[in-house]
Scaffold this active site. Structure first.
Site, PDB file in Angstrom:
ATOM      1  N   LEU A 292       0.832  -1.205   0.000  1.00 48.81           N
ATOM      2  CA  LEU A 292       0.000   0.000   0.000  1.00 48.81           C
ATOM      3  C   LEU A 292       0.864   1.252   0.000  1.00 48.81           C
ATOM      4  O   LEU A 292       1.886   1.320   0.682  1.00 48.81           O
ATOM      5  CB  LEU A 292      -0.929   0.004   1.223  1.00 48.81           C
ATOM      6  CG  LEU A 292      -1.841  -1.223   1.353  1.00 48.81           C
ATOM      7  CD1 LEU A 292      -2.825  -1.010   2.505  1.00 48.81           C
ATOM      8  CD2 LEU A 292      -2.581  -1.523   0.061  1.00 48.81           C
TER       9      LEU A 292
ATOM     10  N   GLY B  98       0.902  -5.197   1.361  1.00 48.28           N
ATOM     11  CA  GLY B  98      -0.103  -5.294   0.302  1.00 48.28           C
ATOM     12  C   GLY B  98       0.362  -6.102  -0.901  1.00 48.28           C
ATOM     13  O   GLY B  98      -0.458  -6.711  -1.605  1.00 48.28           O
TER      14      GLY B  98
ATOM     15  N   ASN C 226       4.071  -7.519   6.874  1.00 50.65           N
ATOM     16  CA  ASN C 226       4.938  -6.926   7.891  1.00 50.65           C
ATOM     17  C   ASN C 226       4.377  -5.641   8.494  1.00 50.65           C
ATOM     18  O   ASN C 226       5.132  -4.808   9.002  1.00 50.65           O
ATOM     19  CB  ASN C 226       6.309  -6.665   7.271  1.00 50.65           C
ATOM     20  CG  ASN C 226       6.237  -5.672   6.127  1.00 50.65           C
ATOM     21  OD1 ASN C 226       5.230  -5.646   5.403  1.00 50.65           O
ATOM     22  ND2 ASN C 226       7.254  -4.849   5.961  1.00 50.65           N
ATOM     23  N   GLU C 227       3.061  -5.483   8.447  1.00 50.92           N
ATOM     24  CA  GLU C 227       2.443  -4.234   8.883  1.00 50.92           C
ATOM     25  C   GLU C 227       2.862  -3.780  10.281  1.00 50.92           C
ATOM     26  O   GLU C 227       3.119  -2.592  10.498  1.00 50.92           O
ATOM     27  CB  GLU C 227       0.909  -4.343   8.816  1.00 50.92           C
ATOM     28  CG  GLU C 227       0.312  -4.112   7.437  1.00 50.92           C
ATOM     29  CD  GLU C 227       0.424  -5.318   6.498  1.00 50.92           C
ATOM     30  OE1 GLU C 227       1.036  -6.321   6.889  1.00 50.92           O
ATOM     31  OE2 GLU C 227      -0.103  -5.245   5.384  1.00 50.92           O
TER      32      GLU C 227
END
Lengths: 283, 283, 283
Positions: free
Chosen positions: B89, B134, B158-159
């Site tokens: 993202l 994303g 890996n947010e």
């Protein structure tokens, strides 16, 4: 504060421990950042860290205190006793007891699970001995499990071996860890796994030599604490909330179910046979 | 048609690409049967194929066209850029933006997932570079994942490393692929896996040398296309519909949840720190 | 009692077996404790143990009798025919039949699954030959699966290869065994696995040389029977009840769904092509 009798276990009552407290959460190690602390809980309820009502009560009070202490970010659970992490639920709390006592005991088991499984702290189980039944459940609630690689130690939900049944939330916790099929077979057969087997099926995350257990636990803790806390906690809640909600929504029925099962003559008889077997083995 | 500004990424804005279109779906390869076609979508939004609002919009329009083209039976998604499949993202869509913009962006992310996860086409991810967040999600929506076996490439959700949280449908998609426990640990720690590690846990299905990527993707596609289409599509729908339904039923709440989370001061601050880190790394 | 026509299979009708009964449950082996018995069901409906309506009816009646016999604690299912465990659902029950007949047939398939998946007996599949589609489903309902390690044998839910679709409860049963992702790919591609591959993904629990199959099945049975019966049964019910309930609550809709699907011209055509292919292969 729990009396010395807190430390009941499923060995003969004479061997009750004389410690004033079964849980020692006073030591602190690791200060991963200024103002942060990690608690190490050393279970010491001889001879085998059975989860009695008093033990569970004390355990939950300790846990609650740590949870409210904003500086405490992590918890390592281990045993002070040789060869055993925890022998699981104290059978003396289920044998020859009134339905009321059994119900009270079961609520304490539920409470321990709820508090551990949804803890905001990073929780690491440093499993330095055998960990059957309730001891395995306690490990399964943690974020990470490290076990001493000694083939004499074993871990698993072995309830059926005793003629009793792990309730649905034990099952859910295990299935969340090792999947449906392994859980199905493990619970049906009451399987106890060696550390190497436990690692292979994912029941534990790492196995290490005894002398490296605590340093490995500290390294794992440091890794988990490096993640921004709010993101880690929200993620943990997302993963575990459905399982927690399912249990809380059925909590009262689960108590009734346990009480009516455990007070059956046939079950009481199974427990008596098991206790006599333990006594003989000891003698 | 998207303007050149479509190709924003989370690198400094100056590096916006000058291509008129970020997605090139024009090339066709493989004609598994007379009248059948397979589309190859080459993502080219320099420098790192970030999923911006414009990129996502264009991507979904392309996808819809292919979906309606009855002769198009398969889709291979890959990158035209070196070393990166998609960086995920576009952080610039979440940083310093109005709640309305953030909401519009999030709806586009949802839309991409919905379209890909329930596509009637056979979808193959030919992952020829790193694929965090994303980018990993996009891969996970495909029927089959092949990754170039270069240890410099990594893949994962890996947010949490950025202080943000993968929403429940990212989590569901990953759990459907690698199971609950691996997802729990991967999301909590924001883990990025090497191709070999990703293969081991089932996050990708195959790893190959760079030069064999497209031929392997074509072979996989041929295998999937050999199955009667209606049976394959009904089966895919049966497997994925519960997950899709869960998301669509909570879609509006998920947008609200994202907007209120991402516009928090603390989160905006995390993103700022991350963007500055990226800028420095570049310089 | 079923007539000789009970033994239809999807090979040409002339090859109907001449046995009076397709299922031979008369032999008993193992007497793990005084008064306990284990039944061995030898399927013998030449040429390939297809699951016809008559076969299923007879199978379910045998199963019900065993279930009501309190002394019978275990069931081993195996084949009397060479090279095949069971070829799965009898295609002749679905091809050129009235909707009513198709519906009656499907109810018998559901009944077999329900009875096997929720049996109170310990059930062991001794898979001594190929086991596609319905044969694989039958194996999956058992508590434990042992397969002869002959690379010529295969096992899997390969319905899509024939242009038909495994229903949701086939899917649930497989996903409960090998997880969501493997099931997704296996069903989409209609995959058939060699014994070694099946062991690797957990579709079977053990592979052994042909001559050791029955002794291994007996050893496995003894291990399962060593667990207190009520605890084992309650555990099995806890693991499987959600899946069983899901099916029973949708049972009528599932019949409707099957009938309207299978009586479609396109599907009937696929079945015709498949039957002709089988005929040619035989000739």
């Amino acid at each position: 504060a729990p009396s010395p009798s807190a430390c009941r276990c499923f060995a003969p009552r004479e061997s009750r421990c004389a410690n004033r407290s079964c849980v020692d959460a006073s030591r602190r190690l690791l200060r991963p950042r200024r103002g942060w602390r990690v608690a190490v809980m050393h279970m010491k309820s001889p001879p085998v860290n059975s989860l009695s009502l008093d033990f569970l009560t004390e355990f939950c009070i300790s846990l609650e205190k740590l949870e409210m202490d904003k500086s405490c970010r992590g918890l390592i659970i281990t045993s002070s006793l040789p060869k055993v992490f925890s022998a699981g639920l104290d059978i003396l709390e289920m044998y020859g007891k009134s339905p009321e006592s059994c119900g009270e005991f079961w609520k304490a088991v539920q409470e321990m699970w709820l508090k551990l499984y949804s803890s905001n702290m990073v929780t690491v189980a440093a499993i330095n001995g055998s960990s059957p039944a309730g001891g395995c459940l306690m490990s399964l609630t943690c974020d990470y499990r490290i076990m001493v690689d000694n083939p004499r130690y074993s871990i698993g939900l072995n309830e059926t071996q005793l003629g009793i049944v792990a309730p649905f939330w034990f099952k859910d916790t295990m299935a969340n860890t090792v999947g449906h099929r392994i859980t199905e077979m493990a619970l049906a057969l009451g399987m106890l796994y060696s550390p190497a087997e436990a690692l292979k099926i994912g029941l534990v995350d790492q196995i290490v030599p005894e002398e490296k257990l605590m340093s490995t636990a500290e390294q794992a803790m440091a890794k988990w604490l490096a993640i921004p806390a709010h993101a880690r906690q929200l993620t943990k809640s997302m993963m575990r909330k459905p399982t927690v909600d399912r249990m809380t929504s059925k909590r009262e029925a689960d108590v009734q179910n346990f009480v009516s099962f455990i007070t059956k003559d046939a079950i009481q008889n199974s427990l008596r046979v098991y206790l006599e077997m333990l006594k003989k083995r000891k003698a």
